[in-house]
Scaffold this active site. Structure first.
Site, PDB file in Angstrom:
ATOM      1  CE  LYS A  46      -3.788  -2.348   2.385  1.00  0.00           C
ATOM      2  NZ  LYS A  46      -4.470  -2.612   3.648  1.00  0.00           N
ATOM      3  CD  GLN A  90      -3.420  -4.123   6.989  1.00  0.00           C
ATOM      4  OE1 GLN A  90      -3.344  -3.177   6.218  1.00  0.00           O
ATOM      5  NE2 GLN A  90      -3.862  -5.316   6.589  1.00  0.00           N
ATOM      6  CG  ASP A 113      -9.601  -0.397   4.838  1.00  0.00           C
ATOM      7  OD1 ASP A 113      -9.321  -0.611   3.646  1.00  0.00           O
ATOM      8  OD2 ASP A 113      -8.839  -0.656   5.780  1.00  0.00           O
TER       9      ASP A 113
END
Ligand code: NAD
Length: 261
Positions: A46, A90, A113
């Site tokens: 990422k 995450q 997200d």
């Protein structure tokens, strides 16, 4: 048909051009509360993607001993930091931290997200798949879709997006009887499989020749090689590869979300 790798490279160039035109570069923060091998690899990818399109990223890596209160405090700070356009936390989180609570603490305007129910953004995996199919002129309307798997981050949002494209959508899951699954597969024009079991879909199923199969699964075979949920070379019109498939589309969708933020 263009490979997903080629497609993603073209789209990244477009994003890079867009970033070069704005004076304030998009800024993403990644919060990590683990030292998980897979998470480290995903995050490296990422960060590399963000750098490639000329945007700004930073990683806040916290020890696994971080408490829920400390993490929520950091999220609050990021929610109110105007220099950060969006951020992601995450997964997985340490067991001592309530994942649902964390997801709900993220400002929906910054939730890249798409975890928060009111998030402005679509979860990256279904968004990446949909964007790819749209750009490849997939003919959605009136066709049959089968989504296998009903997770909150892939199966359910994927089914909703395909429904919005006027497809007739079936969702199969762990309690779907195998004879029903067989029938659903035989009717499907598009299958998105997100189960997490290698060789879940094989040529023992009777696919439509024109069927598109999008393989979301990430598994390791007996030689520790990365494989999807499907046998290689299904007798279908298109099958997305693993690796070099949905993983790349997911990473691309995160970049698109960042630019939107
Ligand atoms: P999950 O792991 O939370 O759940 C698996 C799903 O499979 C469940 O909804 C379950 O009902 C279904 N399932 C299990 N056995 C089944 C059966 N016999 N028949 C039909 N359905 C069955 O789901 P997830 O988080 O969506 O992950 C699925 C896979 O996709 C995993 O391999 C994961 O690593 C991978 N994944 C990949 C990406 C990517 O970017 N490539 C992103 C997310 C998830």
């Amino acid at each position: 048909m263009i490979t997903i790798k080629e497609y993603v490279n073209i789209k990244k160039k477009e994003l890079c051009e867009k970033v070069s035109l704005v004076s304030k570069k998009p800024h993403i923060t990644i919060v990590q509360v683990n030292d998980d091998y897979a998470s480290n690899a995903y995050i490296r990818g990422k960060l590399k993607d963000v750098e490639e399109i000329g945007a700004i990223s930073d990683l806040i890596k916290l020890p696994v001993t971080t408490t829920e209160e400390e993490l929520l405090k950091l999220i609050d700070k990021l929610n109110n930091d105007s220099s950060v356009d969006g951020f992601i936390v995450q997964l997985p989180l340490p067991k001592t931290i309530n994942e649902a609570k964390v997801k709900l603490a993220i400002n929906p305007q910054k939730d890249l997200d798409g975890f928060h129910p009111l998030s402005k953004f679509l979860p990256a995996t279904p968004k990446g798949i949909l964007t790819f199919l749209e750009d490849e002129q997939f003919d959605f309307e009136g066709k049959n879709a089968l989504v296998i798997g009903r997770s909150e981050i892939v199966g359910k949002p994927m089914a909703r997006l395909l429904l919005n494209k006027n497809m007739t959508v079936a969702i199969a899951h762990s309690k779907t009887p195998s004879n029903v699954l067989k029938d659903l597969v035989a009717m499907a024009d598009l299958i998105v499989v997100a189960v997490g079991k290698s060789n879940f879909l094989t040529n023992d199923f009777n696919f439509k020749k024109s069927c598109f199969v999008i393989d979301v699964g990430i598994n390791r075979d007996s030689d520790n090689k990365l494989v999807g949920d499907c046998e290689k070379d299904l007798k279908v019109a298109y099958q997305s590869p693993v690796p070099g498939g949905v993983g790349l589309l997911t990473r691309l969708a995160l970049l698109i979300n960042l630019l939107e933020a």
